[in-house]
Design an enzyme around this catalytic site. Structure first.
Site, PDB file in Angstrom:
ATOM      1  N   CYS A 162      -7.153   1.201 -36.006  1.00  0.00           N
ATOM      2  CA  CYS A 162      -6.271   2.337 -35.696  1.00  0.00           C
ATOM      3  C   CYS A 162      -5.730   2.968 -36.972  1.00  0.00           C
ATOM      4  O   CYS A 162      -4.785   2.450 -37.576  1.00  0.00           O
ATOM      5  CB  CYS A 162      -5.126   1.868 -34.796  1.00  0.00           C
ATOM      6  SG  CYS A 162      -3.980   3.197 -34.380  1.00  0.00           S
ATOM      7  N   CYS A 181      -2.087   4.073 -36.809  1.00  0.00           N
ATOM      8  CA  CYS A 181      -1.111   2.973 -36.922  1.00  0.00           C
ATOM      9  C   CYS A 181      -1.024   2.461 -38.352  1.00  0.00           C
ATOM     10  O   CYS A 181       0.059   2.170 -38.858  1.00  0.00           O
ATOM     11  CB  CYS A 181      -1.516   1.782 -36.053  1.00  0.00           C
ATOM     12  SG  CYS A 181      -2.170   2.196 -34.439  1.00  0.00           S
ATOM     13  N   ASP A 182      -2.154   2.287 -39.006  1.00  0.00           N
ATOM     14  CA  ASP A 182      -2.178   1.509 -40.245  1.00  0.00           C
ATOM     15  C   ASP A 182      -2.550   2.294 -41.511  1.00  0.00           C
ATOM     16  O   ASP A 182      -2.462   1.759 -42.609  1.00  0.00           O
ATOM     17  CB  ASP A 182      -3.166   0.336 -40.089  1.00  0.00           C
ATOM     18  CG  ASP A 182      -2.710  -0.613 -38.971  1.00  0.00           C
ATOM     19  OD1 ASP A 182      -1.496  -0.771 -38.809  1.00  0.00           O
ATOM     20  OD2 ASP A 182      -3.577  -1.164 -38.271  1.00  0.00           O
TER      21      ASP A 182
END
Ligand code: NDP
Length: 316
Positions: A140, A143-144
């Protein structure tokens, strides 16, 4: 039915325990629907394999995924949700009371059902990829990606997700290698064009990943050109896998409409499936956004839709 099967009747059964399921539980419990939740194989869902969550509103300093899901669970339990460990293995939505079997032992009859079984990212299947998951390997970028600001990263995949995530990463990272196994993108033209226009994305067509390198953190990726067989090492600190997701919806296939991949279909703007009293929320019904906050939002919708349904049928 087996001899030792227990049968229970509930107003509201929630299947799955990610942000969608717990949010549905908070709303349903506060509306006195006495929800029962079965958590599934991975209690807490996909966020439990994420380290830091920095984009969920309300946590200004960020929070790690497992702690966040414990908070979600506590909040759902505070209002009386009966949270149970167990896997739903079979459903029967043919009657007005919906039947669900849990671990072959318990048969639940529910007036309303909220499905929040989520989705799972597809992985390449390399040992090094699993070992370094959360330590430089991620599925992701939204997200990261932030953790690799100013660094070099690689992303594998040639579809719309990979194109979108490569473009997202290109705004944060110094350089992005995009590894596409064919000699062409699967992504739509417009998304592919954005990738080609980004100066710091280098697309390596016909390239496959042999290994993610590093012991405790990602130190590079070993790739091979599947035409020339030429091998090379990419010096990256982040490795993103964007080769698709699989919604966890196989048990519903005989009863609910889904697309060719398995994402559940709902009436747009609602959480209603084609079966009255069965509602879908979170990633199981969302192939586009797939964020914790959007899952929580649709979990809330499902609980409100379920409450209205229970009132209409006189069960609440
Ligand atoms: P897709 O299935 O569309 O694409 C998967 C990509 O990963 C393909 O390029 C595929 O290669 C590649 N791939 C699959 N397995 C491997 C493997 N083992 N090794 C290397 N590469 C592999 O998935 P997406 O997640 O990209 O998209 C899913 C759906 O969601 C699509 O319908 C897409 O259009 C949609 N979507 C829409 C967005 C938007 O409109 N903003 C954003 C994101 C997704 P190959 O082509 O060789 O099979």
């Amino acid at each position: 039915m087996e001899e030792n099967t227990t049968i229970e009747h509930h107003k509201c059964l929630i299947i799955g325990s990610g942000p969608a399921g717990y949010t549905a539980a908070i709303y349903a419990a506060r509306a006195d629907m006495n929800p029962v939740m079965y958590q599934g194989l991975q209690p807490g869902g996909q966020l439990t394999i994420t380290n830091d969550v920095e984009n969920y509103p309300g946590y200004p300093d960020g929070i790690n995924g497992p702690s966040m899901m414990i908070d979600f669970q506590k909040q759902a339990e505070r209002f009386g949700t009966d949270v149970r460990f167990g896997l739903v293995t079979k459903v029967d939505f043919s009657g007005s009371v919906h039947k669900v079997w849990v671990d072959e032992k318990t048969e639940i009859h529910a007036d309303s059902i909220i499905i929040s079984t989520g989705a799972a990212a597809k992985w390449l299947g390399l040992e090094s990829e699993q070992r370094l998951n959360g330590f430089g390997v991620s599925a992701c970028a939204v997200c990261d990606g932030f953790f690799y600001k100013g660094q070099d990263v690689a992303i594998v995949g040639g579809g719309d997700t990979a194109a979108e995530e490569a473009t997202y990463l290109s705004k944060l990272c110094k350089k992005v290698y995009m590894l596409v196994r064919k000699d062409e993108f699967r992504a739509s033209n417009i998304m592919a064009q954005r990738v080609m226009e980004a100066e710091n994305i280098e697309v390596l067509f016909n390239h496959e990943v042999e290994e993610v390198l590093g012991e405790k953190a990602v130190e590079g990726v070993a790739v091979i050109n599947n035409q020339t067989k030429e091998k090379r090492k990419l010096n990256v600190t982040g490795f993103f896998v964007a080769i698709g997701h699989k919604p966890n919806t196989a048990i519903f296939k005989d009863w609910l409409d889904m697309d060719e991949v398995g994402y559940l279909k709902v009436t747009p703007g609602t959480s209603k499936t084609k079966v009255p009293g069965v509602f879908a929320s979170g990633d199981a019904a969302d192939k586009v956004y797939r964020q914790a906050v959007t899952a929580a939002g649709t979990g809330c919708m499902a609980a409100l839709d379920a409450e209205r349904y229970l009132t209409e049928i006189g069960a609440h």
